[in-house]
Design an enzyme around this catalytic site. Structure first.
Site, PDB file in Angstrom:
ATOM      1  N   PRO A  25      -4.460  10.021 -11.557  1.00  0.00           N
ATOM      2  CA  PRO A  25      -4.110   9.270 -10.348  1.00  0.00           C
ATOM      3  C   PRO A  25      -5.045   8.083 -10.160  1.00  0.00           C
ATOM      4  O   PRO A  25      -6.258   8.231 -10.224  1.00  0.00           O
ATOM      5  CB  PRO A  25      -4.285  10.302  -9.231  1.00  0.00           C
ATOM      6  CG  PRO A  25      -5.223  11.323  -9.795  1.00  0.00           C
ATOM      7  CD  PRO A  25      -4.958  11.370 -11.258  1.00  0.00           C
ATOM      8  N   CYS A  27      -5.292   4.816  -7.460  1.00  0.00           N
ATOM      9  CA  CYS A  27      -4.725   4.184  -6.273  1.00  0.00           C
ATOM     10  C   CYS A  27      -4.305   2.749  -6.568  1.00  0.00           C
ATOM     11  O   CYS A  27      -5.060   1.986  -7.183  1.00  0.00           O
ATOM     12  CB  CYS A  27      -5.741   4.199  -5.138  1.00  0.00           C
ATOM     13  SG  CYS A  27      -6.103   5.856  -4.516  1.00  0.00           S
ATOM     14  N   ALA A  60      -3.402   9.055  -5.367  1.00  0.00           N
ATOM     15  CA  ALA A  60      -3.755   9.813  -4.165  1.00  0.00           C
ATOM     16  C   ALA A  60      -2.774   9.515  -3.042  1.00  0.00           C
ATOM     17  O   ALA A  60      -2.593   8.365  -2.640  1.00  0.00           O
ATOM     18  CB  ALA A  60      -5.176   9.473  -3.736  1.00  0.00           C
ATOM     19  N   GLN A 102      -1.100  13.646  -6.581  1.00  0.00           N
ATOM     20  CA  GLN A 102      -2.388  14.066  -6.037  1.00  0.00           C
ATOM     21  C   GLN A 102      -2.349  13.958  -4.512  1.00  0.00           C
ATOM     22  O   GLN A 102      -2.013  12.899  -3.971  1.00  0.00           O
ATOM     23  CB  GLN A 102      -3.516  13.192  -6.580  1.00  0.00           C
ATOM     24  CG  GLN A 102      -4.903  13.654  -6.146  1.00  0.00           C
ATOM     25  CD  GLN A 102      -5.988  12.690  -6.602  1.00  0.00           C
ATOM     26  OE1 GLN A 102      -6.092  11.585  -6.082  1.00  0.00           O
ATOM     27  NE2 GLN A 102      -6.790  13.107  -7.567  1.00  0.00           N
ATOM     28  N   TYR A 184     -14.193  12.171  -1.168  1.00  0.00           N
ATOM     29  CA  TYR A 184     -13.187  12.309  -0.123  1.00  0.00           C
ATOM     30  C   TYR A 184     -13.325  13.678   0.548  1.00  0.00           C
ATOM     31  O   TYR A 184     -14.215  14.449   0.226  1.00  0.00           O
ATOM     32  CB  TYR A 184     -11.805  12.025  -0.694  1.00  0.00           C
ATOM     33  CG  TYR A 184     -11.729  10.622  -1.266  1.00  0.00           C
ATOM     34  CD1 TYR A 184     -12.080   9.515  -0.491  1.00  0.00           C
ATOM     35  CD2 TYR A 184     -11.363  10.397  -2.593  1.00  0.00           C
ATOM     36  CE1 TYR A 184     -12.059   8.228  -1.012  1.00  0.00           C
ATOM     37  CE2 TYR A 184     -11.330   9.110  -3.118  1.00  0.00           C
ATOM     38  CZ  TYR A 184     -11.684   8.027  -2.327  1.00  0.00           C
ATOM     39  OH  TYR A 184     -11.676   6.752  -2.841  1.00  0.00           O
ATOM     40  N   ARG A 231      -8.684  18.359  -8.612  1.00  0.00           N
ATOM     41  CA  ARG A 231      -9.630  17.457  -9.262  1.00  0.00           C
ATOM     42  C   ARG A 231     -10.975  17.613  -8.570  1.00  0.00           C
ATOM     43  O   ARG A 231     -11.062  17.594  -7.334  1.00  0.00           O
ATOM     44  CB  ARG A 231      -9.155  16.010  -9.183  1.00  0.00           C
ATOM     45  CG  ARG A 231      -9.866  15.101 -10.187  1.00  0.00           C
ATOM     46  CD  ARG A 231      -9.329  13.688 -10.162  1.00  0.00           C
ATOM     47  NE  ARG A 231      -9.619  13.003 -11.415  1.00  0.00           N
ATOM     48  CZ  ARG A 231      -9.462  11.693 -11.601  1.00  0.00           C
ATOM     49  NH1 ARG A 231      -9.017  10.927 -10.625  1.00  0.00           N
ATOM     50  NH2 ARG A 231      -9.745  11.143 -12.769  1.00  0.00           N
ATOM     51  N   GLY A 326      -7.106   6.489 -17.868  1.00  0.00           N
ATOM     52  CA  GLY A 326      -6.675   5.715 -16.727  1.00  0.00           C
ATOM     53  C   GLY A 326      -6.647   4.220 -16.926  1.00  0.00           C
ATOM     54  O   GLY A 326      -5.594   3.639 -17.179  1.00  0.00           O
ATOM     55  N   ARG A 327      -7.782   3.567 -16.830  1.00  0.00           N
ATOM     56  CA  ARG A 327      -7.808   2.100 -16.791  1.00  0.00           C
ATOM     57  C   ARG A 327      -7.179   1.446 -18.015  1.00  0.00           C
ATOM     58  O   ARG A 327      -6.468   0.440 -17.859  1.00  0.00           O
ATOM     59  CB  ARG A 327      -9.247   1.625 -16.576  1.00  0.00           C
ATOM     60  CG  ARG A 327      -9.808   2.079 -15.233  1.00  0.00           C
ATOM     61  CD  ARG A 327     -11.205   1.559 -14.963  1.00  0.00           C
ATOM     62  NE  ARG A 327     -11.761   2.186 -13.769  1.00  0.00           N
ATOM     63  CZ  ARG A 327     -12.890   1.816 -13.188  1.00  0.00           C
ATOM     64  NH1 ARG A 327     -13.590   0.818 -13.686  1.00  0.00           N
ATOM     65  NH2 ARG A 327     -13.332   2.449 -12.113  1.00  0.00           N
TER      66      ARG A 327
END
Length: 364
Positions: A25, A27, A60, A102, A184, A231, A326-327
Site C-alpha cells: 500500500p 498512499c 491506506a 489496507q 499511525y 503490517r 513499492g516505489r
C-alpha cells in the site's frame, strides 16, 4: 526448468496468489473528498495487476473520517464507499491478482499535509473539521498535539475497524490488511514512545498490545474466510521504542488472534536515523518468520528491493515468504513481468502476461 521461488504461487488461506510479489500500500492522496474511489485508482491499480503482481494491496484506507491522513484519502467508513471499491477490486481481479486493502487510522499523524503540493491541510490546529486523537497527548514532532482518547473511544475503535473490514469484504477484497506500522494509531498504541497511558491500554507491554489484539480478533470475525493481514513496524529505530525482539514476541499473539499473514516494515513513529540500504528491513522479517514458524504463517518483507535476484535470494534463504516492491513499481507497473524475464524463466507466460504485452518480453 525449476520455477524461481519468486514466481511460485503463494497460498493465503483459501486464496492462492499467482506469485510472491506484492504491491504494498502506497498512499496516493487522489480520492474524492468524500473518500470515494475515482477512475484514476482503477487505472493505477489495474495497471499493476496487469503488470503481474500476485497481490495488489490498495493504499491506506481510513476507517473513520477523523483517521484520514488528508482530505483525499480513500475511506471505508460508510456504505456509500463500497461501490467504488468494488470497481477497483474488479479491475485488479480482471488481470489475475489478489486484491487487498489496507485499513488504517492516522492517529496523531492524521490530518497532516502529504507530499502532494496541491493537498489541502495544515500542520497546526485541526484540518477539515476533525481533531487529532492518539493514545496519549503527545505530538509527533512538528504536528499539532493530539487529544488523548478516553476508554470509551478506545473500545469503540475495535468496532470501527471491524465495520470497515466488513465493507471491504462486501466490496470483494481477498485480503484485509490492518495498518499497525509507520507511526499511525495502532502503532502508536504499541510503542512506549507514544503510549504513556496507565489504564488497561497502556502501562505495560501487555497493555500496549491490547488494542491491536482486540482489533485483530474483531476483524477476524468480520472478514470470515477472507485473508487477514497486519503490517507492523518491527522497530522504532530509537532507544526506548519498539524492538525487533518485541515484535517477534508479538507475532505469535497476532496469529493466535486471527492474523493470516504478517507484513514487516519499520519506523515512522518518531523521527529517527534509519540505516536505509537494499534489504535493510529483511532481518526483521526473518526474525518474525522464525517466531511464527510453528504455524507456517506467511511473512512479507519490504524496503529497497532493487532486483529480481535480490528478491529471489531473500525467499530462497527463507527470510520471508513474499517480497513487496513499492516505489520502483510507481514508474514500472510491469516490474513483475520484467523480473520474471530477468530470472530467465520460460514460464513467464504463467505470470498472467496479457497477450497484447507478449512482444514486450523480448524488448530491451
Amino acid at each position: 526448468m525449476v520455477t524461481p521461488r519468486l514466481l511460485e504461487s503463494l497460498p493465503l488461506r483459501e486464496r492462492i496468489a499467482r506469485n510472491r510479489l506484492w504491491l504494498p500500500p502506497m498512499c496516493t492522496y487522489s480520492a474524492a473528498e468524500d473518500g470515494v474511489v475515482t477512475p484514476w485508482h482503477v487505472v493505477h491499480y489495474g495497471a499493476r495487476a496487469a503488470g503481474g503482481f500476485g497481490t495488489v494491496v490498495v493504499e491506506a484506507t481510513a476507517v473513520s473520517p477523523r483517521g484520514r491522513l488528508s482530505p483525499r484519502d480513500l475511506g471505508l467508513w460508510e456504505d456509500a464507499q463500497v461501490a467504488g471499491h468494488s470497481r477497483l477490486v474488479e479491475a485488479i481481479h480482471a488481470s489475475g491478482s489478489l486484491a487487498g486493502v489496507q485499513l488504517g487510522h492516522g492517529g496523531r499523524k492524521a490530518g497532516t499535509p502529504p507530499w502532494r503540493p496541491d493537498a489541502v491541510g495544515a500542520r497546526q490546529g485541526t484540518l477539515a473539521g476533525w481533531d487529532l486523537v492518539a493514545p496519549s497527548a503527545l505530538a509527533y514532532p512538528g504536528h499539532a498535539t493530539p487529544r488523548e482518547l478516553d476508554l470509551t473511544e478506545v473500545r469503540a475503535l475495535v468496532e470501527t475497524f471491524a465495520q470497515a473490514a466488513g465493507r471491504a469484504v462486501a466490496a470483494g477484497y481477498d485480503l484485509v490488511e490492518l495498518h499497525g506500522a509507520h507511526g499511525y494509531l495502532l502503532h502508536e498504541f504499541l510503542s512506549p514512545l507514544s503510549n504513556h497511558r496507565t489504564d488497561a491500554y497502556g502501562g505495560t507491554t501487555a497493555g500496549r498490545r491490547r488494542l491491536v489484539l482486540e482489533v485483530v480478533e474483531a476483524v477476524r470475525e468480520a472478514v470470515g474466510d477472507a485473508v487477514l493481514g497486519i503490517r507492523l513496524s518491527a522497530t522504532d529505530w530509537t532507544a526506548g521504542g519498539l524492538t525487533g525482539e518485541q515484535t517477534a514476541e508479538l507475532a505469535p499473539l497476532l496469529v493466535g488472534a486471527g492474523a493470516d499473514v504478517l507484513h514487516v516494515s519499520t519506523g515512522g513513529n518518531v523521527p529517527a536515523k534509519v540505516p536505509v540500504a537494499p534489504g535493510y528491513q529483511v532481518p526483521f522479517a526473518a526474525r518474525v518468520r522464525d517466531a511464527v514458524a510453528a504455524t507456517a504463517t506467511p511473512v512479507v518483507t519490504v524496503g529497497v528491493m532493487r532486483s529480481a535476484t535480490q528478491a529471489e535470494q531473500i525467499l530462497v534463504t527463507g527470510q520471508a515468504d513474499a517480497v513487496a516492491v513499492g516505489r520502483p513499481a510507481l514508474l514500472d507497473p510491469s516490474l513483475p513481468l520484467r523480473w520474471a524475464r530477468d530470472l530467465g524463466t520460460e514460464g513467464w507466460q504463467a505470470q498472467g502476461v496479457p497477450v497484447p504485452y507478449w512482444r514486450g518480453v523480448w524488448a530491451s
